[in-house]
Motif scaffolding. Structure first.
Motif, mmCIF file in Angstrom:
data_model
loop_
_atom_site.group_PDB
_atom_site.id
_atom_site.type_symbol
_atom_site.label_atom_id
_atom_site.label_comp_id
_atom_site.label_asym_id
_atom_site.label_seq_id
_atom_site.Cartn_x
_atom_site.Cartn_y
_atom_site.Cartn_z
ATOM 1 N N VAL A 99 43.483 45.909 -12.703
ATOM 2 C CA VAL A 99 42.755 45.330 -11.574
ATOM 3 C C VAL A 99 42.215 46.478 -10.730
ATOM 4 C CG1 VAL A 99 42.909 43.916 -9.492
ATOM 5 C CG2 VAL A 99 44.233 43.294 -11.522
ATOM 6 N N MET A 100 40.939 46.393 -10.361
ATOM 7 C CA MET A 100 40.348 47.368 -9.455
ATOM 8 C C MET A 100 40.371 46.787 -8.048
ATOM 9 S SD MET A 100 36.566 49.181 -9.532
ATOM 10 C CE MET A 100 37.075 50.447 -10.703
ATOM 11 N N LEU A 101 40.964 47.529 -7.114
ATOM 12 C CA LEU A 101 41.056 47.084 -5.727
ATOM 13 C C LEU A 101 40.078 47.874 -4.873
ATOM 14 C CD1 LEU A 101 42.394 45.435 -3.468
ATOM 15 C CD2 LEU A 101 44.072 47.302 -3.249
ATOM 16 N N PRO A 102 38.982 47.260 -4.428
ATOM 17 C CA PRO A 102 38.031 47.982 -3.586
ATOM 18 C C PRO A 102 38.558 48.139 -2.164
ATOM 19 C CG PRO A 102 37.348 45.700 -3.834
ATOM 20 C CD PRO A 102 38.568 45.878 -4.695
ATOM 21 N N LYS A 103 38.044 49.163 -1.494
ATOM 22 C CA LYS A 103 38.370 49.410 -0.086
ATOM 23 C C LYS A 103 39.878 49.464 0.145
ATOM 24 C CE LYS A 103 33.952 47.420 1.243
ATOM 25 N NZ LYS A 103 33.472 47.330 -0.167
ATOM 26 N N ALA A 104 40.582 50.102 -0.793
ATOM 27 C CA ALA A 104 42.028 50.261 -0.658
ATOM 28 C C ALA A 104 42.343 51.206 0.500
ATOM 29 C CB ALA A 104 42.621 50.806 -1.955
ATOM 30 N N LEU A 124 40.087 51.854 -5.201
ATOM 31 C CA LEU A 124 38.874 52.573 -4.850
ATOM 32 C C LEU A 124 38.988 53.051 -3.402
ATOM 33 C CD1 LEU A 124 35.798 50.605 -6.280
ATOM 34 C CD2 LEU A 124 36.707 52.815 -7.025
ATOM 35 N N VAL A 125 38.786 54.347 -3.218
ATOM 36 C CA VAL A 125 38.832 54.947 -1.883
ATOM 37 C C VAL A 125 37.420 54.904 -1.317
ATOM 38 C CG1 VAL A 125 39.360 57.039 -0.581
ATOM 39 C CG2 VAL A 125 40.752 56.404 -2.581
ATOM 40 N N GLU A 126 37.224 54.104 -0.259
ATOM 41 C CA GLU A 126 35.881 53.851 0.248
ATOM 42 C C GLU A 126 35.787 53.896 1.769
ATOM 43 O OE1 GLU A 126 33.608 50.910 -2.420
ATOM 44 O OE2 GLU A 126 35.617 50.028 -2.319
ATOM 45 N N SER A 127 36.828 54.416 2.424
ATOM 46 C CA SER A 127 36.819 54.432 3.887
ATOM 47 C C SER A 127 37.605 55.629 4.402
ATOM 48 C CB SER A 127 37.457 53.147 4.439
ATOM 49 O OG SER A 127 38.845 53.111 4.131
ATOM 50 N N ALA A 128 37.423 55.906 5.687
ATOM 51 C CA ALA A 128 38.165 56.998 6.319
ATOM 52 C C ALA A 128 39.666 56.760 6.213
ATOM 53 C CB ALA A 128 37.740 57.137 7.783
ATOM 54 N N LEU A 144 47.236 53.012 -11.524
ATOM 55 C CA LEU A 144 46.763 53.538 -12.806
ATOM 56 C C LEU A 144 46.135 54.909 -12.623
ATOM 57 C CD1 LEU A 144 45.968 52.978 -15.849
ATOM 58 C CD2 LEU A 144 43.809 52.105 -14.940
ATOM 59 N N ARG A 145 45.153 55.004 -11.753
ATOM 60 C CA ARG A 145 44.502 56.235 -11.350
ATOM 61 C C ARG A 145 43.634 55.906 -10.138
ATOM 62 N NH1 ARG A 145 40.802 57.260 -16.735
ATOM 63 N NH2 ARG A 145 40.287 59.221 -15.721
ATOM 64 N N LEU A 146 43.194 56.915 -9.421
ATOM 65 C CA LEU A 146 42.383 56.709 -8.230
ATOM 66 C C LEU A 146 40.903 56.712 -8.573
ATOM 67 C CD1 LEU A 146 44.180 59.110 -5.711
ATOM 68 C CD2 LEU A 146 44.518 56.649 -5.961
ATOM 69 N N GLY A 147 40.118 56.011 -7.747
ATOM 70 C CA GLY A 147 38.670 55.999 -7.911
ATOM 71 C C GLY A 147 37.991 56.261 -6.578
#
Length: 280
Positions: A99-104, A124-128, A144-147
């Motif tokens: 599972v890909m979790l956006p804005k983690a 997914l790293v998408e914020s400060a 699993l791994r970072l994105g």
């Protein structure tokens, strides 16, 4: 914490396909991409969220085990109206790769997704805030791994990056370091929005490799081959690695040099890694 065992751990290309366009999934799976992401988030209009989720569930039985293992589902972020329903749906998808979790942004979000879905999670790293929590999130149970979601990240930070995205260099390094410290596979770099410009794609993917990323997100099947080529070692690099390992055998434990340069353990490690990547 070490990453869960998964074929996605060493995937180089992650190709998005919109969840509300299920007819595109077969083409995505046949594109040569190592992994395919069924997107229930950004690619899906607000009024099509429920239909996209239902289409994914309805079509699942048509996929074989190998296809399912290559698939991820990008759910909607924690706190959105669709998040809980997305998790309930993916929990029933037997054999789903991850599972890909956006804005983690924190460990609690990641571990909740891992528990609810019973699948590895690619945050997914998408914020400060996500950047600030990198080390903790990399060690979260089930990762699993970072994105890197660098488009959303730039918007959150108010950044105006140039074409080479030099401004994001510290963040890319931070993702690679956090992954290494947590024993995770190399992270996944963000998308290239220029879908028809091979030079831009090659430049971006080569940058990914220089920074230590092991994979890249793709938004068009035409990008997959270019990503694989850019992330692979060159013929010259592989030839050098073979010379290094051959010289090691001849040295029988003694000191030696290759091409006029002394070889030490880090050089041997690099040579083995290059040949491992070639084998991939």
């Amino acid at each position: 914490m070490s990453a869960p065992v998964s074929p996605l751990s060493q995937a180089r290309s992650f190709l998005f396909v919109p969840g509300h366009r299920p007819e595109r999934l077969a083409k995505a799976l046949a594109s040569g991409a190592d992994a395919v992401i069924v997107d229930l988030e950004d690619a899906v209009p607000l009024d099509a969220k429920d239909a996209a989720r239902a289409a994914l569930v309805a079509g699942w039985s048509a996929l074989d085990d190998a296809q399912r293992a290559r698939l991820l589902v990008r759910v909607n972020p924690a706190g959105t109206p669709w998040h809980a329903a997305d998790l309930a749906a993916v929990a029933g998808l037997s054999g789903l790769g991850a599972v890909m979790l956006p804005k983690a942004e924190n460990v609690q979000q990641i571990e909740a997704v891992a528990l609810a879905s019973q699948r590895p999670v690619l945050p997914l790293v998408e914020s400060a805030e996500g950047v600030g929590q990198l080390d903790a999130m990399a060690r979260a149970s089930g990762v699993l791994r970072l994105g890197l979601g660098h488009i959303d990240l730039q918007a959150d930070l108010g950044m105006h990056c140039g074409p080479d995205e030099t401004e994001l260099a510290p963040i890319r390094v931070a993702l690679v370091v956090a992954s290494r410290r947590a024993g995770l596979p190399a992270p996944v770099d963000g998308v290239t929005t220029a879908t028809t410009d091979e030079e831009v794609l090659a430049r971006d993917a080569q940058r990914s490799r220089r920074f230590g990323f092991g994979a890249k997100l793709c938004i068009h099947p035409a990008q997959v081959a270019g990503v694989h080529q850019a992330l692979a070692p060159t013929e010259a690099e592989c030839a050098w690695a073979e010379r290094v390992l051959a010289a090691e055998v001849e040295a029988r434990g003694g000191a030696f040099s290759v091409d006029g340069k002394m070889v030490d353990p880090p050089v041997l490690l690099l040579a083995r890694r290059l040949l491992q990547l070639r084998g991939h």
